[in-house]
Scaffold this motif. Structure first.
Motif, PDB file in Angstrom:
ATOM      1  N   THR A  11      19.472  -4.234  -1.528  1.00  0.00           N
ATOM      2  CA  THR A  11      20.881  -4.407  -0.980  1.00  0.00           C
ATOM      3  C   THR A  11      21.760  -4.043  -1.987  1.00  0.00           C
ATOM      4  OG1 THR A  11      19.772  -6.128   0.286  1.00  0.00           O
ATOM      5  CG2 THR A  11      22.233  -5.796   0.413  1.00  0.00           C
ATOM      6  N   ILE A  12      22.840  -3.064  -1.755  1.00  0.00           N
ATOM      7  CA  ILE A  12      23.784  -2.934  -2.696  1.00  0.00           C
ATOM      8  C   ILE A  12      25.119  -3.529  -1.816  1.00  0.00           C
ATOM      9  CG2 ILE A  12      25.149  -0.907  -3.601  1.00  0.00           C
ATOM     10  CD1 ILE A  12      22.610  -0.504  -4.479  1.00  0.00           C
ATOM     11  N   ILE A  13      25.762  -4.415  -2.515  1.00  0.00           N
ATOM     12  CA  ILE A  13      27.144  -4.972  -2.156  1.00  0.00           C
ATOM     13  C   ILE A  13      28.203  -4.266  -2.783  1.00  0.00           C
ATOM     14  CG2 ILE A  13      28.363  -6.972  -1.731  1.00  0.00           C
ATOM     15  CD1 ILE A  13      25.530  -8.512  -2.184  1.00  0.00           C
ATOM     16  N   GLY A  14      29.004  -3.602  -1.935  1.00  0.00           N
ATOM     17  CA  GLY A  14      30.284  -2.824  -2.699  1.00  0.00           C
ATOM     18  C   GLY A  14      30.021  -1.080  -2.173  1.00  0.00           C
ATOM     19  N   THR A  15      30.994  -0.641  -1.546  1.00  0.00           N
ATOM     20  CA  THR A  15      30.328   0.671  -1.117  1.00  0.00           C
ATOM     21  C   THR A  15      31.506   1.774  -1.954  1.00  0.00           C
ATOM     22  OG1 THR A  15      31.412   0.660   0.844  1.00  0.00           O
ATOM     23  CG2 THR A  15      29.167   0.508   0.944  1.00  0.00           C
ATOM     24  N   GLY A  16      31.955   1.387  -3.239  1.00  0.00           N
ATOM     25  CA  GLY A  16      32.979   2.124  -3.665  1.00  0.00           C
ATOM     26  C   GLY A  16      32.216   3.067  -4.636  1.00  0.00           C
ATOM     27  N   TYR A  17      32.885   3.701  -5.655  1.00  0.00           N
ATOM     28  CA  TYR A  17      32.174   4.873  -6.338  1.00  0.00           C
ATOM     29  C   TYR A  17      30.843   4.383  -7.040  1.00  0.00           C
ATOM     30  CZ  TYR A  17      31.765   7.578 -10.345  1.00  0.00           C
ATOM     31  OH  TYR A  17      31.430   8.388 -11.419  1.00  0.00           O
ATOM     32  N   VAL A  18      30.738   3.085  -7.517  1.00  0.00           N
ATOM     33  CA  VAL A  18      29.355   2.906  -8.161  1.00  0.00           C
ATOM     34  C   VAL A  18      28.550   2.468  -6.970  1.00  0.00           C
ATOM     35  CG1 VAL A  18      28.139   1.326  -9.533  1.00  0.00           C
ATOM     36  CG2 VAL A  18      30.318   2.035 -10.434  1.00  0.00           C
ATOM     37  N   GLY A  19      28.979   1.762  -6.080  1.00  0.00           N
ATOM     38  CA  GLY A  19      27.867   1.404  -5.008  1.00  0.00           C
ATOM     39  C   GLY A  19      27.144   2.375  -4.151  1.00  0.00           C
ATOM     40  N   LEU A  20      28.137   3.159  -3.720  1.00  0.00           N
ATOM     41  CA  LEU A  20      27.735   4.190  -2.920  1.00  0.00           C
ATOM     42  C   LEU A  20      26.861   5.436  -3.395  1.00  0.00           C
ATOM     43  CD1 LEU A  20      28.013   5.418  -0.135  1.00  0.00           C
ATOM     44  CD2 LEU A  20      30.057   6.620  -0.647  1.00  0.00           C
ATOM     45  N   VAL A  21      27.105   5.612  -4.988  1.00  0.00           N
ATOM     46  CA  VAL A  21      26.385   6.648  -5.510  1.00  0.00           C
ATOM     47  C   VAL A  21      25.058   5.991  -5.942  1.00  0.00           C
ATOM     48  CG1 VAL A  21      26.352   7.854  -7.582  1.00  0.00           C
ATOM     49  CG2 VAL A  21      28.271   7.815  -6.469  1.00  0.00           C
ATOM     50  N   SER A  22      25.192   4.722  -6.193  1.00  0.00           N
ATOM     51  CA  SER A  22      23.765   3.990  -6.788  1.00  0.00           C
ATOM     52  C   SER A  22      22.860   3.827  -5.504  1.00  0.00           C
ATOM     53  CB  SER A  22      24.117   2.761  -7.445  1.00  0.00           C
ATOM     54  OG  SER A  22      24.851   2.784  -8.495  1.00  0.00           O
ATOM     55  N   GLY A  23      23.387   3.523  -4.304  1.00  0.00           N
ATOM     56  CA  GLY A  23      22.799   3.238  -3.315  1.00  0.00           C
ATOM     57  C   GLY A  23      22.157   4.563  -2.611  1.00  0.00           C
ATOM     58  N   THR A  24      22.820   5.503  -2.633  1.00  0.00           N
ATOM     59  CA  THR A  24      22.380   6.817  -2.135  1.00  0.00           C
ATOM     60  C   THR A  24      21.250   7.340  -3.045  1.00  0.00           C
ATOM     61  OG1 THR A  24      24.513   7.239  -1.392  1.00  0.00           O
ATOM     62  CG2 THR A  24      23.217   9.134  -1.408  1.00  0.00           C
ATOM     63  N   CYS A  25      21.454   7.198  -4.301  1.00  0.00           N
ATOM     64  CA  CYS A  25      20.410   7.821  -5.361  1.00  0.00           C
ATOM     65  C   CYS A  25      19.226   7.023  -5.264  1.00  0.00           C
ATOM     66  CB  CYS A  25      20.867   7.813  -6.751  1.00  0.00           C
ATOM     67  SG  CYS A  25      22.291   9.122  -6.884  1.00  0.00           S
ATOM     68  N   PHE A  26      19.223   5.812  -5.158  1.00  0.00           N
ATOM     69  CA  PHE A  26      18.096   4.867  -4.684  1.00  0.00           C
ATOM     70  C   PHE A  26      17.238   5.155  -3.694  1.00  0.00           C
ATOM     71  CE2 PHE A  26      17.638   2.201  -8.386  1.00  0.00           C
ATOM     72  CZ  PHE A  26      18.928   1.442  -8.908  1.00  0.00           C
ATOM     73  N   ALA A  27      18.235   5.378  -2.618  1.00  0.00           N
ATOM     74  CA  ALA A  27      17.444   6.089  -1.320  1.00  0.00           C
ATOM     75  C   ALA A  27      16.629   7.409  -1.435  1.00  0.00           C
ATOM     76  CB  ALA A  27      18.501   6.168  -0.150  1.00  0.00           C
ATOM     77  N   GLU A  28      17.181   8.124  -2.378  1.00  0.00           N
ATOM     78  CA  GLU A  28      16.709   9.368  -2.904  1.00  0.00           C
ATOM     79  C   GLU A  28      15.505   9.296  -3.522  1.00  0.00           C
ATOM     80  OE1 GLU A  28      17.442  12.170  -1.393  1.00  0.00           O
ATOM     81  OE2 GLU A  28      16.550  13.731  -2.747  1.00  0.00           O
ATOM     82  N   PHE A  29      15.238   8.141  -4.202  1.00  0.00           N
ATOM     83  CA  PHE A  29      14.194   7.633  -4.884  1.00  0.00           C
ATOM     84  C   PHE A  29      12.941   7.353  -3.999  1.00  0.00           C
ATOM     85  CE2 PHE A  29      16.210   6.313  -9.263  1.00  0.00           C
ATOM     86  CZ  PHE A  29      16.410   7.883  -9.502  1.00  0.00           C
ATOM     87  N   GLY A  30      13.500   7.306  -2.638  1.00  0.00           N
ATOM     88  CA  GLY A  30      12.398   6.641  -1.755  1.00  0.00           C
ATOM     89  C   GLY A  30      12.421   5.230  -1.441  1.00  0.00           C
ATOM     90  N   VAL A  31      13.609   4.587  -1.771  1.00  0.00           N
ATOM     91  CA  VAL A  31      13.862   3.102  -1.807  1.00  0.00           C
ATOM     92  C   VAL A  31      14.717   2.940  -0.584  1.00  0.00           C
ATOM     93  CG1 VAL A  31      14.817   1.164  -2.702  1.00  0.00           C
ATOM     94  CG2 VAL A  31      13.779   2.556  -4.122  1.00  0.00           C
TER      95      VAL A  31
END
Ligand code: UDX
Length: 440
Positions: A4-24
């Motif tokens: 779970t990523i809390i905060g969809t600003g610049y850091v949260g959105l990029v981190s969440g999307t890239c973790f998803a790209e890792f298969g998470v």
């Protein structure tokens, strides 16, 4: 793995999307319902090259979703990343941690089974312990850990910086937490990315020390650039000459109008405050903060002196408004100092930026009558007395200078990013000014 990523600003959105790209499997949570609805439809609130496509791809492959309901988003999660803003407090320059603490309280009230709470936001040393104490106090029986995992993402290259980092820094003691985070970053093993495990406080300080050092490196070359102008040296060659030393490195040695962005100004100030409070002041970084602020406040004088002989009303073109290329971000951009100062000196401005026009219009809404918002570089230069290059967007590096010279009323260029060659411009008949490079 679910996170779970809390905060969809610049850091949260990029981190969440890239973790998803890792298969998470990633759920990004934000209180802003409108923002969440837009994200669900693939409408991204920030300009970051490649992010749009990556978000849509991972939504369609059902690894990335967006929620406003934190309780629902914490079910079966292994890691909860706090990626909310930590802006500078106007009063004293300390980082405002109220959003981080609010999230910690919500996690305490809603988390039911073990998870590692991870500070991804840039937070002062000791914040991880405070987050731990907040959760423990509200929910003493809860089994959880708190880790620090600072980000080192540059705007404009954030996806690459996440997918191919120089290193991953993780601050935590618990083996359980380490194993979860090791598993999460496993896709980077293939790149043999160094993963540094250390204490929380050390991980928190690494982030501030990295940004403060980078800001100091930029300030150093900016001040050397000014010295070059006085002694007739060439700062570009100085940058190359020192940068080839492996101990110095060639990056971040480009002089400019002063650094901006949402990180360096905020993080240098927070680090200075932390050090002052710890009675171990960082005099060097205190100077970096002062020097950079003063630089941005006096850059307009270079423009005014270049057009001093123009007697009629001065029309100045400005190419580049954002704090750096490949972003729409105006936070602490040098243009926020330079444009008002030129307007106060009775200049009329014609401006263009490839991505930052909307953000810039919000920043300069009080000056709208004295600024013409242009559709491209050439319209901006039409009948102007001088052209200022303020942000080094690639498209400004290959301007049709012959066409530009015809457009300008007087062929004056003030290049505050040193993207052109002084001798070439002089031979083309321009009055060319740049930083730290006399015309030979
Ligand atoms: C920075 C750090 O690089 C990144 O690791 C951290 O996670 C967030 O802060 P960012 O602020 O996005 O990233 O941009 P960066 O590319 O570092 O540039 C910061 C500022 O320094 C910009 O205003 C840029 O114009 C300026 N700069 C950079 C220079 O003036 N000269 C240089 O040589 C490099």
């Amino acid at each position: 793995m679910n996170i779970t990523i809390i905060g969809t600003g610049y850091v949260g959105l990029v981190s969440g999307t890239c973790f998803a790209e890792f298969g998470v499997n990633v759920i990004c949570v934000d209180k802003d319902l409108k923002k969440i609805k837009n994200l669900r439809n693939g409408i991204i609130p920030i300009y970051e090259p490649g992010l749009n496509e990556l978000v849509k791809k991972n939504i369609s492959q059902k690894r990335l979703s967006f929620e406003t309901d934190l309780k629902k988003s914490l079910k079966n999660t292994s890691a909860i990343f706090i990626a909310v803003g930590t802006p500078s407090k106007k009063s004293d320059g300390h980082a405002d941690l109220s959003y981080v603490y609010e999230v910690a309280e919500e996690i305490a009230r809603n988390l039911k089974e073990y998870a590692v709470v991870v500070n991804k936001s840039t937070v002062p040393v000791g914040t991880g312990q405070k987050v731990y104490d907040i959760i423990k106090k509200i929910n003493p029986k809860l089994d959880f850990d708190v880790a620090s995992n600072p980000e080192f993402l540059r705007e404009g290259s954030a996806i690459n910086d996440f997918m191919r980092p120089d290193r991953v820094v993780i601050g935590c003691k618990s083996e359980k937490a380490k194993n979860i985070l090791r598993e999460l970053y496993r896709p980077l093993y293939l790149l043999e990315t160094p993963i540094i495990f250390t204490q929380r406080e050390t991980a928190e300080l690494i982030k501030y020390a990295a940004n403060s050092f980078l800001a100091a490196k930029i300030t150093f070359i900016n001040e050397v650039s000014d010295l070059c102008e006085k002694v007739g040296a060439n700062v570009s060659d100085v940058s190359i000459g020192i940068g080839l030393d492996g101990r110095i490195g060639k990056k971040f040695l480009h002089p400019g109008p002063g650094y901006g962005g949402s990180c360096f100004p905020k993080d240098t100030l927070a680090m200075v405050r932390t050090a002052q409070e710890a009675k171990s002041p960082l005099g060097l970084i205190e100077h970096v903060v002062k020097s950079n602020n003063e630089r941005k406040k006096r850059m307009h004088k270079r423009v005014l002196s270049a057009v001093a002989k123009i007697k009629e009303k001065k029309i100045i073109s400005i190419l580049g408004l954002t704090f750096k290329p490949n972003t729409d971000d105006m936070r602490d951009s040098p243009s926020l100092d330079i444009i008002p100062a030129l307007l106060k000196n009775n200049c009329f401005l014609k401006v263009f930026d490839p991505e930052g026009m909307n953000e810039a219009k919000l920043c300069f809404k009080d000056y709208s009558k004295k600024i013409k918002w242009c559709k491209d570089s050439y319209e901006a230069c039409e009948d102007s007395n001088a052209l200022v290059i303020l942000t080094e967007w690639n498209q400004f590096r290959a301007l049709d200078l012959k066409r530009l010279k015809k457009k300008l009323k007087t062929p004056i260029i003030i290049d505050l990013r040193n993207i052109y060659n002084p001798t070439e411009l002089k031979n083309m008949g321009f009055e060319y000014y740049s930083l730290g490079r006399s015309i030979v």
